[in-house]
Design a protein around this motif. Structure first.
Motif, PDB file in Angstrom:
ATOM      1  N   VAL A 108       0.859  -1.177   0.000  1.00 28.50           N
ATOM      2  CA  VAL A 108       0.000   0.000   0.000  1.00 28.50           C
ATOM      3  C   VAL A 108       0.899   1.232   0.000  1.00 28.50           C
ATOM      4  CG1 VAL A 108      -1.733   1.299   1.277  1.00 28.50           C
ATOM      5  CG2 VAL A 108      -1.855  -1.188   1.228  1.00 28.50           C
ATOM      6  N   TRP A 109       0.659   2.135  -0.940  1.00 29.38           N
ATOM      7  CA  TRP A 109       1.414   3.377  -1.058  1.00 29.38           C
ATOM      8  C   TRP A 109       0.495   4.524  -0.699  1.00 29.38           C
ATOM      9  CZ3 TRP A 109       6.546   3.569  -2.959  1.00 29.38           C
ATOM     10  CH2 TRP A 109       7.065   2.327  -3.290  1.00 29.38           C
ATOM     11  N   GLU A 110       1.031   5.501   0.005  1.00 27.97           N
ATOM     12  CA  GLU A 110       0.248   6.664   0.384  1.00 27.97           C
ATOM     13  C   GLU A 110       0.728   7.883  -0.396  1.00 27.97           C
ATOM     14  OE1 GLU A 110       0.261   7.343   4.572  1.00 27.97           O
ATOM     15  OE2 GLU A 110      -0.776   5.466   5.011  1.00 27.97           O
ATOM     16  N   ILE A 111      -0.229   8.611  -0.928  1.00 30.55           N
ATOM     17  CA  ILE A 111       0.102   9.897  -1.537  1.00 30.55           C
ATOM     18  C   ILE A 111      -0.713  10.954  -0.811  1.00 30.55           C
ATOM     19  CG2 ILE A 111       0.840   8.989  -3.767  1.00 30.55           C
ATOM     20  CD1 ILE A 111      -1.859   9.683  -4.908  1.00 30.55           C
ATOM     21  N   ASP A 112      -0.061  12.045  -0.499  1.00 34.81           N
ATOM     22  CA  ASP A 112      -0.668  13.089   0.325  1.00 34.81           C
ATOM     23  C   ASP A 112      -0.610  14.409  -0.435  1.00 34.81           C
ATOM     24  OD1 ASP A 112      -1.557  14.792   2.273  1.00 34.81           O
ATOM     25  OD2 ASP A 112      -0.049  14.219   3.763  1.00 34.81           O
ATOM     26  N   ASN A 113      -1.774  14.978  -0.729  1.00 33.01           N
ATOM     27  CA  ASN A 113      -1.812  16.257  -1.441  1.00 33.01           C
ATOM     28  C   ASN A 113      -1.263  17.399  -0.607  1.00 33.01           C
ATOM     29  OD1 ASN A 113      -2.865  15.084  -3.718  1.00 33.01           O
ATOM     30  ND2 ASN A 113      -4.974  15.530  -3.197  1.00 33.01           N
ATOM     31  N   ASN A 114      -1.186  17.236   0.710  1.00 35.62           N
ATOM     32  CA  ASN A 114      -0.588  18.269   1.562  1.00 35.62           C
ATOM     33  C   ASN A 114       0.898  18.448   1.273  1.00 35.62           C
ATOM     34  OD1 ASN A 114      -2.957  18.987   2.915  1.00 35.62           O
ATOM     35  ND2 ASN A 114      -2.738  17.254   4.317  1.00 35.62           N
ATOM     36  N   ASN A 115       1.519  17.435   0.665  1.00 30.37           N
ATOM     37  CA  ASN A 115       2.936  17.553   0.307  1.00 30.37           C
ATOM     38  C   ASN A 115       3.161  18.555  -0.827  1.00 30.37           C
ATOM     39  OD1 ASN A 115       3.816  15.662   2.195  1.00 30.37           O
ATOM     40  ND2 ASN A 115       3.444  13.973   0.796  1.00 30.37           N
TER      41      ASN A 115
END
Length: 143
Positions: free
Chosen positions: A11-18
């Motif tokens: 599972v990979w996480e992508i965060d738009n806050n980055n």
């Protein structure tokens, strides 16, 4: 917003806050952005591998079913339609489409990260110019 994306068994996480930064957080943004781009890039590479593997599997399954239907005496067009409609072929194609979406989603996030880094570079450059101009004004007042 954090999105969790399944790539094979991980599972990979992508965060738009980055993607966010301000004048005050510019240094922290630059300290972490390269690592984030590397992380998302690794996920994209794995998703590309997964999509390619499933595409190959779909083609192999299609050829296998096509030959099976051809051996039953069906015409090329009929064998092709029957092979495309086969449950096994359709299942693999569905998995391939999911993998392609995942790959494209990670690529889009990677592009957004690169754009944010470019924007941050431009903002940093403008801040330095403003500070240089401010420094010149202060020097004239002091002298």
């Amino acid at each position: 917003m954090v999105s969790k994306i399944q790539i094979m068994d991980e599972v990979w996480e992508i965060d738009n806050n980055n993607l966010k930064f301000s004048d005050a957080t510019l240094n922290q943004f630059f300290e972490r952005i390269s690592g984030i781009i590397d992380y998302v890039g690794a996920g994209h590479a794995k998703a590309m591998f997964w999509a390619s593997k499933l595409d190959h599997e779909h083609k192999q399954k299609f050829i296998e079913k096509f030959k099976e239907f051809k051996d039953q005496g069906k015409s090329d067009k009929n064998a092709e339609l029957c092979a495309e409609g086969d449950g096994d072929v359709s299942a693999v194609k569905q998995e391939f489409m999911k993998a392609k979406y995942t790959k494209d989603r990670l690529y889009a996030h990677l592009s957004a990260l690169n754009s944010a880094r470019e924007d941050a570079h431009n903002r940093g450059h403008m801040l330095r110019k403003e500070l240089d101009k401010l420094n010149m004004d202060i020097r004239h007042v002091i002298s």
